[in-house]
Design an enzyme around this catalytic site. Structure first.
Site, PDB file in Angstrom:
ATOM      1  N   CYS A   2      71.721  83.144 -68.275  1.00 19.98           N
ATOM      2  CA  CYS A   2      71.337  82.733 -66.915  1.00 19.98           C
ATOM      3  C   CYS A   2      71.236  83.895 -65.927  1.00 19.98           C
ATOM      4  CB  CYS A   2      72.326  81.710 -66.374  1.00 19.98           C
ATOM      5  SG  CYS A   2      72.975  80.624 -67.628  1.00 19.98           S
TER       6      CYS A   2
ATOM      7  N   LYS B 297      69.198  75.501 -56.906  1.00 23.65           N
ATOM      8  CA  LYS B 297      69.146  74.768 -58.180  1.00 23.65           C
ATOM      9  C   LYS B 297      69.198  73.266 -57.939  1.00 23.65           C
ATOM     10  CE  LYS B 297      71.162  78.204 -61.356  1.00 23.65           C
ATOM     11  NZ  LYS B 297      71.426  79.331 -60.429  1.00 23.65           N
TER      12      LYS B 297
END
Length: 404
Positions: free
Chosen positions: A164, A328
């Site tokens: 990530c 997100k």
């Protein structure tokens, strides 16, 4: 040694919020949610049926048959974002610039759709051969290589895979190359497309996925939501950009990376804190200079609490004056491409004075007692920002940007 200043002169993206930067930023300003029901094969066999999917996308409107044979979905997204970024930048790659400009992109898994399709054809359909271009289509460096070929960029070109944090690590490398004088310009960012049956099924196994929404920092959060897409930037030497009259969007001023060296999936407050402190130090910024942090903010209890604790530790009393949001909540977690899409929110904060919100925020969590810009964007002028990425494997990468 003199250090060159590094600026951003072009941005491009395609993600669940929009097929370009303008629509993406508009969605962020409006706090729109790009997460919805997945439209993929065998979705009924999945426990998790939502994602930040790129909708209304038809590859045949962008690429011809020969290209589609070579370009996995993650490569297609990268090429579209790269075109937007280079067009906006107005940079002309030729001669020596062409020889020294490179491409550094982040992706965690590369051509997952290609893996998925071909495993099916061999194991499920019993076929005994695959297309000769399967390897060049699925390899992690495919997108970087195709961008370099598209623009005749013959400088340092490679792919970074750090789960990530891949995009942040990639953009950090591009920043270092320009700052050191190795290159005058670099194409950088990241992309990911894992929203296929195998990709989602693998993530389900971790039991960190939400079945209904991504709610970072909210006490009733219940996990992360996968997204897909790409974001690409033109990073450029400040003097070079100035000399050609480029529109400068923001300046990249610092970067730091650390390893937790502790656990393959559980984040560490110390590792995150060292990366944040390191980015400030590298940028020559004081804690008080930072107005906004784009959080890693995955919506898992482990990440949110650890990240808030790290920010509180590093910033001390100034933590109360900071805004920290997770986009997100809107576009999902783009895994290796996530830091790149999130850098758009940082550019918007510096250039337009608009702070993207954390949507889906319903209940305060005493362990995340920071100003998380809940649910609605905010108009606030900031002069310096950070973008956090904390990855599985305990690998952390933080970028610092400043208004020009």
């Amino acid at each position: 040694m003199t250090q060159n200043r590094v600026v951003i002169t072009g941005v491009g993206t395609i993600n669940a919020l929009g097929h370009n930067a303008a629509t993406t930023l508009e969605a962020m300003r409006e706090g729109r949610c790009g997460i919805g029901p997945l439209d993929i094969r065998d979705v009924d066999r999945l426990g998790v049926k939502i994602g930040g999917q790129v909708r209304d996308y038809d590859e045949t409107t962008h690429f011809n048959r020969q290209q589609i044979v070579l370009y996995d979905r993650f490569t297609q997204f990268t090429l579209l974002a790269a075109k937007e970024a280079t067009d906006q930048s107005g940079i002309n790659f030729s001669g020596e610039l062409s020889d020294t400009t490179g491409v550094v992109l982040g992706t965690a898994a590369g051509g997952v759709n290609t893996w998925d399709d071909n495993y099916r054809s061999v194991y499920e359909d019993g076929k005994n051969r695959v297309h000769p271009f399967v390897i060049p289509k699925l390899m992690n460096n495919a997108a970087a290589s195709h961008v370099s070929m598209e623009y005749n960029l013959r400088g340092p070109t490679f792919t970074v895979a750090t789960a990530c944090a891949s995009s942040n690590h990639a953009m950090g490398q591009a920043f270092h190359m320009i700052r050191s004088g190795m290159a005058k310009a670099m194409i950088t960012g990241g992309s990911e497309s894992m929203l296929c049956f195998g990709g989602v099924k693998a993530w389900e196994g971790l039991r960190v996925m939400s079945k209904d929404a991504c709610r970072p920092f909210s006490a009733n959060r219940n996990g992360m939501v996968q997204g897909e897409g790409a974001a690409v930037f033109v990073f450029e030497n400040y003097d070079h950009a100035k000399a050609r009259g480029a529109d400068i969007l923001a300046e990249v001023v610092g970067f730091a990376m650390t390893s937790d060296a502790s656990d393959i999936v559980m984040p560490s407050k110390q590792g995150a804190g060292r990366a944040i402190s390191g980015a400030l130090r590298d940028a020559g910024l004081n804690r008080e200079d930072i107005g906004y942090i784009n959080a890693h903010g995955t919506g898992t209890a482990a990440n949110d609490k650890t990240e808030c604790a790290a920010v509180a530790d590093v910033f001390g009393k100034h933590a109360d004056k900071l805004m920290i949001s997770s986009t997100k909540s809107m576009h999902g977690h783009l895994i290796g491409g996530t830091g790149a899409v999130e850098l758009l929110a940082c550019v918007m904060a510096l250039r337009d004075g608009i702070i993207a919100p954390t949507i889906g925020y319903e209940e305060p969590d005493p362990e995340c007692a920071l100003d998380v810009v809940p649910n609605e964007a905010r108009e606030v002028k900031v002069s310096a920002v950070l973008s956090n990425a904390f990855a599985f494997g305990g690998l952390n990468a933080v970028l610092a940007l400043r208004k020009v």
